[in-house]
Design a protein around this motif. Structure first.
Motif, PDB file in Angstrom:
ATOM      1  N   UNK A  60      16.505 -18.883  24.068  1.00  0.00           N
ATOM      2  CA  UNK A  60      17.366 -17.860  24.657  1.00  0.00           C
ATOM      3  C   UNK A  60      16.897 -16.481  24.220  1.00  0.00           C
ATOM      4  N   UNK A  61      16.751 -15.571  25.171  1.00  0.00           N
ATOM      5  CA  UNK A  61      16.238 -14.237  24.883  1.00  0.00           C
ATOM      6  C   UNK A  61      17.337 -13.222  24.616  1.00  0.00           C
ATOM      7  N   UNK A  62      18.585 -13.564  24.931  1.00  0.00           N
ATOM      8  CA  UNK A  62      19.679 -12.636  24.701  1.00  0.00           C
ATOM      9  C   UNK A  62      20.278 -12.805  23.320  1.00  0.00           C
ATOM     10  N   UNK A  63      21.459 -12.214  23.119  1.00  0.00           N
ATOM     11  CA  UNK A  63      22.141 -12.313  21.833  1.00  0.00           C
ATOM     12  C   UNK A  63      22.829 -13.661  21.701  1.00  0.00           C
ATOM     13  N   UNK A  64      23.138 -14.034  20.440  1.00  0.00           N
ATOM     14  CA  UNK A  64      23.835 -15.297  20.187  1.00  0.00           C
ATOM     15  C   UNK A  64      25.202 -15.302  20.844  1.00  0.00           C
ATOM     16  N   UNK A  65      25.883 -14.147  20.829  1.00  0.00           N
ATOM     17  CA  UNK A  65      27.213 -14.067  21.403  1.00  0.00           C
ATOM     18  C   UNK A  65      27.259 -14.277  22.901  1.00  0.00           C
ATOM     19  N   UNK A  66      26.150 -14.005  23.602  1.00  0.00           N
ATOM     20  CA  UNK A  66      26.113 -14.171  25.052  1.00  0.00           C
ATOM     21  C   UNK A  66      25.768 -15.599  25.467  1.00  0.00           C
ATOM     22  N   UNK A  67      25.214 -16.364  24.548  1.00  0.00           N
ATOM     23  CA  UNK A  67      24.703 -17.689  24.929  1.00  0.00           C
ATOM     24  C   UNK A  67      25.810 -18.674  25.324  1.00  0.00           C
ATOM     25  N   UNK A  68      26.964 -18.725  24.618  1.00  0.00           N
ATOM     26  CA  UNK A  68      28.012 -19.653  25.063  1.00  0.00           C
ATOM     27  C   UNK A  68      28.471 -19.397  26.495  1.00  0.00           C
ATOM     28  N   UNK A 113      23.580 -22.365  14.754  1.00  0.00           N
ATOM     29  CA  UNK A 113      23.448 -23.489  13.826  1.00  0.00           C
ATOM     30  C   UNK A 113      22.177 -24.233  14.220  1.00  0.00           C
ATOM     31  N   UNK A 114      21.045 -23.733  13.744  1.00  0.00           N
ATOM     32  CA  UNK A 114      19.770 -24.283  14.181  1.00  0.00           C
ATOM     33  C   UNK A 114      19.507 -23.902  15.622  1.00  0.00           C
ATOM     34  N   UNK A 115      19.277 -24.898  16.456  1.00  0.00           N
ATOM     35  CA  UNK A 115      19.022 -24.672  17.875  1.00  0.00           C
ATOM     36  C   UNK A 115      20.313 -24.635  18.691  1.00  0.00           C
ATOM     37  N   UNK A 116      21.436 -24.736  18.020  1.00  0.00           N
ATOM     38  CA  UNK A 116      22.713 -24.821  18.717  1.00  0.00           C
ATOM     39  C   UNK A 116      23.563 -23.594  18.399  1.00  0.00           C
ATOM     40  N   UNK A 117      24.629 -23.443  19.160  1.00  0.00           N
ATOM     41  CA  UNK A 117      25.524 -22.312  18.949  1.00  0.00           C
ATOM     42  C   UNK A 117      26.947 -22.836  18.869  1.00  0.00           C
TER      43      UNK A 117
END
Length: 455
Positions: free
Chosen positions: A158-166, A107-111
């Protein structure tokens, strides 16, 4: 086990060092728990001991096998076991079910994240700990994962996937908020049971007279035996800490005193948490982190710094971790025993024997893992993330790593607010309570545990 993995942050495994830490810490946890048995088990109406009661129900269903109620209980145990087994086979062996259902969206710069484990065991844990505690665990998880993680942002970098960021944000930021809340919760727990701790100390100083005339179901190990074993434990911890500090006698003596005092208080905290939410949700690593912060901060204040201070801090935390693990288990066992009419002193004898056997078994197993798995413990194949976190905290006091004190203080502030809310609920006579420790545990643990427990 967490404390022994923590020892894996050192590249050189010494059999007797690992064995000594495991045995002295485990035995100290048992000895500290004995005088607190009345405080937390027989005289406490606030602590439900969900897992202790469940274990007692299993034992009682087998004891009265000829009654209709026992038959229903046994049938329920079998059906519940079959259901849990089918889920496990379908998910782990056949791949028909995913063990976790989760998703993350940018969601923009957030997850934004939500998910939960597909686990009958966790659903059962929620059934056992009841609605109040389940809601608090979910509330803590929501604070950490549904509120804090989106607020951190930083997804663009973040260089990884969105799912890994949380998960990354949780491991590097959110857990420290949980630690801050747990520190406040631990202090408040100790304050809440201060009268019981004084009674426990008086029990220790009462001598052998506290055994005379008591029924077997009320009798603990005699006080002289407890004190004698305690002296032996301190005699074992002393040489360990002498080696950790490189032969510094004053620092060694100070660390022995710190370990003794901290063990007393952490036994109380661990027992309180286990009594409230059960062993399954006891944040031993969170208590270990608190021990790292306390020991490292004290060494920093007295001017003892550098690599030796980091090693000494880890050594103190390892013993405290074993104390927290063992005292929680012992407390749960003694609660089960009190329900079914067991003799506490006989349980305590077997618990001491169990610690002795486990400490001898763990060291060679960990040595084999460290020496025969590529990279050893702490490497890519055995990453030991909790041990890495403990090491980072310990190194923070030597200046090598910058600790996120702002996040720890935010967690402490959240803890204070929750304490005020709980005080207001208690004053109003509300049945629902906002106990801090389950909320702090929810912040600290992965969020995927919270939904099935609440369900």
């Amino acid at each position: 086990m967490p404390a022994l993995i923590l020892m894996g942050t050192w590249t050189d495994f010494h059999f007797w060092t690992v064995t000594g830490v495991a045995f002295t810490g485990g035995l100290l946890g048992i000895l500290m728990m004995i005088p607190m048995r009345k405080v937390f088990i027989t005289e406490s109406s606030e602590l439900p001991y969900p897992e202790g009661i469940a274990c007692a129900a299993v034992l009682e269903s087998g004891e009265h096998a000829d009654s209709a109620g026992a038959a229903d209980a046994a049938r329920g145990l079998v059906l519940g076991g079959l259901m849990g087994g089918l889920f496990k086979v379908a998910s782990s062996f056949l791949g028909l079910l995913k063990p976790t259902l989760e998703g993350a969206r940018a969601a923009g710069d957030r997850v934004l994240y939500f998910g939960g484990d597909v686990s009958p065991m966790l659903v059962a844990v929620g059934y056992i700990v009841r609605l109040n505690v389940s809601i608090l665990l979910f509330l803590g998880g929501s604070i950490g994962w549904l509120i804090a993680i989106p607020l951190f942002g930083g997804l663009d970098a973040w260089e990884g996937s969105v799912g890994e960021y949380p998960g990354f944000l949780w491991s590097t930021k959110v857990r420290y908020i949980g630690v801050g809340a747990m520190v406040v919760g631990g202090i408040s727990s100790i304050w809440a049971v201060r009268g019981g701790l004084i009674a426990a100390f008086q029990h220790l100083t009462g001598g052998a007279k506290d055994v005379a005339g008591k029924a077997l179901s009320e009798r603990d190990l005699p006080t002289p035996v407890i004190l004698g074993l305690g002296v032996a434990v301190l005699a074992g911890i002393g040489p360990l800490y002498y080696g950790f500090t490189g032969g510094n006698v004053p620092i060694t003596l100070m660390l022995v005193v710190v370990a003794l005092v901290a063990s007393f208080f952490f036994t109380a905290v661990a027992s309180y948490i286990v009594g409230l939410v059960g062993n399954s949700n006891s944040p031993v690593s969170g208590m270990t982190i608190t021990a790292v912060l306390a020991a490292g901060g004290l060494l920093y204040l007295v001017g003892y710094r550098g690599p030796e201070a980091a090693v000494a801090t880890i050594g103190v935390a390892a013993v405290i971790c074993c104390v927290a693990c063992t005292s929680g288990d012992v407390c749960n066992d003694l609660k089960t025993g009190s329900i079914v009419g067991a003799s506490p002193f006989r349980q305590q004898i077997m618990q001491i024997a169990g610690v002795a056997v486990a400490s001898l078994v763990m060291a060679p197993i960990l040595s084999l893992l460290n020496n025969n798995v590529e990279g050893g413990i702490g490497g890519e194949n055995l990453s030991a993330p909790q041990a890495g976190l403990f090491a980072s905290l310990a190194q923070g006091f030597s200046g090598k790593v910058l600790l996120p004190w702002n996040l720890i203080l935010i967690g402490a502030g959240i803890g204070v607010v929750i304490l005020l809310v709980d005080a207001a609920l208690k004053a109003s006579g509300a049945k629902f309570r906002a106990h801090l420790m389950p909320i702090a545990v929810g912040i600290y643990l992965p969020f995927s545990l919270a939904p099935p427990i609440l369900i």
